[in-house]
Design a protein around this motif. Structure first.
Motif, PDB file in Angstrom:
ATOM      1  N   ILE A 107       0.731  -1.088  -0.099  1.00  0.00           N
ATOM      2  CA  ILE A 107      -0.140   0.010   0.092  1.00  0.00           C
ATOM      3  C   ILE A 107       0.977   1.223   0.059  1.00  0.00           C
ATOM      4  O   ILE A 107       0.452   2.352  -0.484  1.00  0.00           O
ATOM      5  CB  ILE A 107      -1.003   0.166   1.222  1.00  0.00           C
ATOM      6  CG1 ILE A 107      -2.026   1.152   1.028  1.00  0.00           C
ATOM      7  CG2 ILE A 107      -0.201  -0.039   2.424  1.00  0.00           C
ATOM      8  CD1 ILE A 107      -2.986   0.866  -0.215  1.00  0.00           C
ATOM      9  N   TYR A 108       2.035   1.219   0.488  1.00  0.00           N
ATOM     10  CA  TYR A 108       2.862   2.518   0.463  1.00  0.00           C
ATOM     11  C   TYR A 108       3.826   2.355  -0.589  1.00  0.00           C
ATOM     12  O   TYR A 108       5.091   3.049  -0.386  1.00  0.00           O
ATOM     13  CB  TYR A 108       3.889   2.412   1.991  1.00  0.00           C
ATOM     14  CG  TYR A 108       2.871   2.625   3.236  1.00  0.00           C
ATOM     15  CD1 TYR A 108       2.307   3.759   3.345  1.00  0.00           C
ATOM     16  CD2 TYR A 108       2.269   1.406   3.947  1.00  0.00           C
ATOM     17  CE1 TYR A 108       1.380   3.903   4.405  1.00  0.00           C
ATOM     18  CE2 TYR A 108       1.510   1.657   4.916  1.00  0.00           C
ATOM     19  CZ  TYR A 108       0.817   2.870   5.337  1.00  0.00           C
ATOM     20  OH  TYR A 108       0.137   3.113   6.239  1.00  0.00           O
ATOM     21  N   ALA A 109       3.886   1.524  -1.644  1.00  0.00           N
ATOM     22  CA  ALA A 109       4.886   1.343  -2.638  1.00  0.00           C
ATOM     23  C   ALA A 109       5.356   2.614  -3.248  1.00  0.00           C
ATOM     24  O   ALA A 109       6.421   2.948  -3.536  1.00  0.00           O
ATOM     25  CB  ALA A 109       4.438   0.227  -3.610  1.00  0.00           C
ATOM     26  N   LEU A 110       4.385   3.396  -3.863  1.00  0.00           N
ATOM     27  CA  LEU A 110       4.537   4.594  -4.252  1.00  0.00           C
ATOM     28  C   LEU A 110       5.096   5.636  -3.577  1.00  0.00           C
ATOM     29  O   LEU A 110       5.442   7.091  -3.936  1.00  0.00           O
ATOM     30  CB  LEU A 110       3.343   5.152  -5.101  1.00  0.00           C
ATOM     31  CG  LEU A 110       2.958   4.106  -6.561  1.00  0.00           C
ATOM     32  CD1 LEU A 110       1.578   4.541  -6.921  1.00  0.00           C
ATOM     33  CD2 LEU A 110       4.153   4.259  -7.609  1.00  0.00           C
ATOM     34  N   THR A 111       5.158   5.593  -2.130  1.00  0.00           N
ATOM     35  CA  THR A 111       5.709   6.499  -1.098  1.00  0.00           C
ATOM     36  C   THR A 111       7.175   6.248  -1.013  1.00  0.00           C
ATOM     37  O   THR A 111       7.824   6.757   0.083  1.00  0.00           O
ATOM     38  CB  THR A 111       4.732   6.399  -0.004  1.00  0.00           C
ATOM     39  OG1 THR A 111       5.217   5.396   0.937  1.00  0.00           O
ATOM     40  CG2 THR A 111       3.349   6.725  -0.305  1.00  0.00           C
ATOM     41  N   HIS A 112       7.718   5.235  -1.549  1.00  0.00           N
ATOM     42  CA  HIS A 112       9.000   4.673  -1.545  1.00  0.00           C
ATOM     43  C   HIS A 112       9.896   6.232  -1.538  1.00  0.00           C
ATOM     44  O   HIS A 112       9.930   6.447  -2.759  1.00  0.00           O
ATOM     45  CB  HIS A 112       9.582   3.785  -2.491  1.00  0.00           C
ATOM     46  CG  HIS A 112      11.129   3.194  -1.759  1.00  0.00           C
ATOM     47  ND1 HIS A 112      12.153   3.923  -2.068  1.00  0.00           N
ATOM     48  CD2 HIS A 112      11.177   1.992  -1.317  1.00  0.00           C
ATOM     49  CE1 HIS A 112      12.964   3.306  -1.599  1.00  0.00           C
ATOM     50  NE2 HIS A 112      12.607   1.847  -1.012  1.00  0.00           N
ATOM     51  N   HIS A 113      10.596   6.513  -0.880  1.00  0.00           N
ATOM     52  CA  HIS A 113      11.377   7.726  -0.722  1.00  0.00           C
ATOM     53  C   HIS A 113      12.242   8.142  -1.891  1.00  0.00           C
ATOM     54  O   HIS A 113      12.485   9.336  -2.194  1.00  0.00           O
ATOM     55  CB  HIS A 113      12.097   8.181   0.664  1.00  0.00           C
ATOM     56  CG  HIS A 113      11.348   8.362   1.851  1.00  0.00           C
ATOM     57  ND1 HIS A 113       9.674   8.393   1.911  1.00  0.00           N
ATOM     58  CD2 HIS A 113      11.513   8.197   3.084  1.00  0.00           C
ATOM     59  CE1 HIS A 113       9.291   8.211   2.843  1.00  0.00           C
ATOM     60  NE2 HIS A 113      10.252   8.185   3.878  1.00  0.00           N
TER      61      HIS A 113
END
Length: 329
Positions: A107-113
């Motif tokens: 769910i947080y894949a596209l928030t990888h910094h």
């Protein structure tokens, strides 16, 4: 959440959960009447389970003739860590050896910094179910549209999922469907938004990490999402002197004295006596910060957090000042 609960209910086997892990996995598995086995992780290993521990637990604690399903969340809530290639290459042979199904919560894949997300499905596609959705990377907490992707080898689960879905909810509301169509178009402005979001979260995460590390808090630099999972055990002696023996007691006293709110590690399957907690760093105006960073061609200066994320800047400094009083001489 709905799809996860349905999968746990449908899966005729054991559920394995890393510790720490998101608060809803465990109660959902318990409600689904499944045997739950906790796989402990340590900060020194980026809060990720080790291949050796996983192999030991699958061999000795889950050998009841039933299949096993493990939930892996990367980037993770509550720890903000993300699997790298080396870590996945060590885990996959163990998963294959025990024919373990993986629910990969991405769910947080596209928030990888740094936009370097790696899915375990790249290495173990045949038994990996991918979970994802709109709410996190879109900054749309109330727009709950999630989805699962099943490999062909697990298609036998689909009729049961279809049945459970048809009997528990009807459809996604029309406004959310239209929003999803727009989000999934992957247009240039969507790509620009994601790039800005990643840069902002990277900068805010670094500020939180650096500020707390400088005063002696044990914490891993976040790689994705918008959480860190600090460990305050370096301050244990002095904290014990004021009757703080648990993460919950630490969080309560911190909130009462500073107004800074954290969640204790025990909420995420860690020991009640562990002085750990989850910190979320999203208390800022996302629309304003994205406008600023986009206008400046994604350049972020050293005062960005102070100028545009004042609640984060104030809260982290209050936390650092508060915990510093408990340093051992």
């Amino acid at each position: 959440k709905q799809l996860m609960f349905q999968l746990f209910s449908l899966f005729n086997g054991n559920i394995l959960l890393p510790a720490p892990s998101w608060v809803s996995y465990h109660p959902q598995a318990v409600i689904a009447n499944k045997k739950v086995t906790i796989v402990p992780a340590e900060q020194e290993n980026n809060w990720h389970i080790s291949a050796e521990d996983l192999d030991h637990i699958l061999t000795n604690e889950c050998d009841n003739g039933k299949p096993n399903l493990i939930v892996l969340n990367s980037p993770g809530n509550p720890d903000g860590q993300a699997f790298n290639k080396s870590e996945l290459e060590k885990l996959v042979p163990i998963l294959k050896k025990h024919e373990t199904v993986v629910l990969s919560d991405e769910i947080y894949a596209l928030t990888h910094h740094t936009n370097d997300h790696i899915s375990i499905s790249d290495y173990y596609p045949e038994r990996t179910i991918i979970s994802n959705g709109l709410s996190k990377w879109c900054g749309a907490g109330g727009w709950r549209l999630g989805y699962f992707m099943f490999p062909e080898q697990l298609e036998q689960l689909l009729p049961g999922m279809d049945c459970l879905s048809s009997e528990t909810f009807s459809s996604v509301s029309a406004p959310i469907q239209y929003a999803a169509i727009r989000a999934f178009q992957n247009s240039p402005d969507i790509k620009e938004y994601i790039k800005a979001e990643q840069n902002i979260l990277n900068e805010v995460g670094k500020f939180c990490y650096n500020t707390l590390s400088e005063v002696g808090v044990k914490v891993q630099k976040p790689k994705g999402g918008f959480y860190i999972f600090p460990d305050f055990s370096n301050f244990k002696t002095k904290l014990n002197e004021v009757d703080i023996y648990s993460g919950e007691e630490l969080c309560t006293k911190l909130f009462n004295e500073t107004g800074v709110a954290l969640l204790p590690g025990s909420a995420f399957l860690r020991s009640e006596n562990e002085l750990s907690a989850r910190l979320a760093y999203v208390d800022f105006n996302g629309e304003e910060t994205i406008k600023v960073i986009t206008k400046n061609n994604h350049h972020i200066d050293e005062n960005f957090v102070k100028d545009y994320c004042p609640n984060i800047y104030k809260g982290i400094n209050l936390l650092a000042q508060w915990i510093s009083q408990y340093k051992s001489n």
